[in-house]
Design a protein around this motif. Sequence first.
Motif, PDB file in Angstrom:
ATOM      1  N   LEU A 169      73.523  -2.336   3.528  1.00 33.98           N
ATOM      2  CA  LEU A 169      74.614  -1.397   3.240  1.00 33.98           C
ATOM      3  C   LEU A 169      74.048   0.251   3.626  1.00 33.98           C
ATOM      4  CD1 LEU A 169      75.102  -2.925  -0.070  1.00 33.98           C
ATOM      5  CD2 LEU A 169      76.780  -2.708   1.713  1.00 33.98           C
ATOM      6  N   HIS A 170      73.060   0.311   4.532  1.00 31.13           N
ATOM      7  CA  HIS A 170      72.609   1.646   4.963  1.00 31.13           C
ATOM      8  C   HIS A 170      73.783   1.985   6.024  1.00 31.13           C
ATOM      9  CE1 HIS A 170      69.848   4.710   6.391  1.00 31.13           C
ATOM     10  NE2 HIS A 170      70.468   4.662   7.492  1.00 31.13           N
ATOM     11  N   TYR A 171      74.449   3.434   5.549  1.00 33.14           N
ATOM     12  CA  TYR A 171      75.458   3.727   6.759  1.00 33.14           C
ATOM     13  C   TYR A 171      74.974   4.900   7.306  1.00 33.14           C
ATOM     14  CZ  TYR A 171      76.949   6.738   2.852  1.00 33.14           C
ATOM     15  OH  TYR A 171      76.952   7.597   1.909  1.00 33.14           O
ATOM     16  N   SER A 172      73.778   5.634   6.908  1.00 39.03           N
ATOM     17  CA  SER A 172      73.224   6.580   7.853  1.00 39.03           C
ATOM     18  C   SER A 172      74.214   7.800   7.425  1.00 39.03           C
ATOM     19  CB  SER A 172      73.416   6.399   9.411  1.00 39.03           C
ATOM     20  OG  SER A 172      72.719   7.508  10.093  1.00 39.03           O
ATOM     21  N   SER A 173      73.295   8.836   6.881  1.00 36.56           N
ATOM     22  CA  SER A 173      73.992  10.276   6.615  1.00 36.56           C
ATOM     23  C   SER A 173      74.537  10.816   7.763  1.00 36.56           C
ATOM     24  CB  SER A 173      73.150  10.951   5.755  1.00 36.56           C
ATOM     25  OG  SER A 173      72.211  11.283   6.423  1.00 36.56           O
ATOM     26  N   ILE A 217      76.514  -2.707   7.398  1.00 37.01           N
ATOM     27  CA  ILE A 217      77.975  -2.130   7.380  1.00 37.01           C
ATOM     28  C   ILE A 217      78.101  -1.223   8.605  1.00 37.01           C
ATOM     29  CG2 ILE A 217      77.000  -0.031   6.302  1.00 37.01           C
ATOM     30  CD1 ILE A 217      79.217   0.099   4.450  1.00 37.01           C
ATOM     31  N   HIS A 218      79.203  -0.722   9.019  1.00 35.23           N
ATOM     32  CA  HIS A 218      79.640  -0.117  10.476  1.00 35.23           C
ATOM     33  C   HIS A 218      79.354   1.277  10.218  1.00 35.23           C
ATOM     34  CE1 HIS A 218      82.133   2.258  13.045  1.00 35.23           C
ATOM     35  NE2 HIS A 218      81.805   1.114  14.158  1.00 35.23           N
ATOM     36  N   PHE A 219      78.454   1.780  11.198  1.00 38.15           N
ATOM     37  CA  PHE A 219      78.643   3.423  11.279  1.00 38.15           C
ATOM     38  C   PHE A 219      78.344   3.410  12.852  1.00 38.15           C
ATOM     39  CE2 PHE A 219      74.235   2.285  10.225  1.00 38.15           C
ATOM     40  CZ  PHE A 219      73.359   2.808  10.877  1.00 38.15           C
TER      41      PHE A 219
END
Length: 440
Positions: free
Chosen positions: A340-344, A366-368
């Motif tokens: 669930l890491h989406y990167s700031s 999760i998509h980013f």
Amino acid sequence: MNDKSKVQNACVIVLGDIGRSPRMQYHVKSLSENDFSVDFIGYVQSPPLEEIRASPNVRIHELNPFPELELPNILKYIFKTIWQALGLLITLISIRKPKFILCQNPPAIPAIIVAYLYCLFARSKLIIDWHNYTYSILELEAPDSLIVRVAKKVESFFGARAADGFCVTKAMKDDLYTRWNVRATVLYDRPPQQFQSISIQDKHNLFLRLGESVSAFRTAQDAAGEDIVECTAFTTKHRNGEIKLRDSRPGLLVSSTSWTPDEDFSILLSALDQYEREALAMPAHYPNLVCIITGKGPLKEKYRKIVDSKSWKMVKLEMPWLENEDYPKLLASSDLGVCLHYSSSGLDLPMKVVDMFGCGLPVCAIHFDCINELVKHGENGFVFQHHQELSEQIGRWFYDFPSNIALANMKQDIQKHLKQFQTLRWTENWRNVALPVFKK
């Protein structure tokens, strides 16, 4: 020339918990194995890798944590920054002069500032390892604040003046150059050797050991038949020594987290709510699901209370803390991973996915913006936008588990791509990409 004369001094700085900074630990381990004597500076709240603690080429310098004081947030931040800067500077003065300092970013303040000033006077090289941007993380909680603007100035000013740099994605490399004229070499995270597939014997032993403290790994009832001498929720051991996976075993879903704001675990909980409804409606097609979430962090207790309030019948969620040697084995024993890491910043990649792939575990991520540099949808895992998609992916993966013939070809193709990923490990990749930068 003898071997001692070839050894060069290096310094690695982590203004955080060394034990929870795997990439920097891998740097230190690789440097120590390639004729560098390393001074490793940081906080030691979790134990570092055994190979680092036992290495004669590595000296760990523990920074003193900032004392807990009842102060307004702005004063606490100012005093903490001064405390960290002085502690780091004193430590740097006490070590042997390094050929270079490798400094992790984030955090930029005060680590990069102190490291740059030291390098200026000691005539050493500053190399920054860009994992993400400090300002983008601060923006999550304080958008448009003074500290965000200061952090952005610090990163741009000192980043452009570093002698060299690494970054974790091609997208970040391009952004660093166009945004701040910073040149960096892409050093992708790759799994070290301990993250690999394991035997069914090792899985059984892990389930037995974890079952002593985590009820989800224990079987709910004794396995039928006098032939069985040991039983877990997932495996059985027979009198002839043969170990088998249970046909009626639960699905094992795993995730790891630092329990920080850049990972929204309400998405997973909502997906599990939906899985619970579907599994209760069609129990013949959906197995019980055990979900293990590992890690420590500030939001853990918040989510623990939410989980405790659930009345799931088909889903069981546990949040154990695992020893370093057990975590890779858990990944290798699981059926599906969730990230669930989406990167700031939208420019870094989650190392937990690299570890999962190293163990042969497919992942729902999760998509980013740049996740496709690691997770290829339908090839080595799946990418989702929201909890509904995640629930559909989990439901599809575990439908008629463990013997859904309709999904057999898809799962085989995914395993083929994961085996290809497993062929390139950290050591080889580091030697090819990073070592030339350190040597020049």
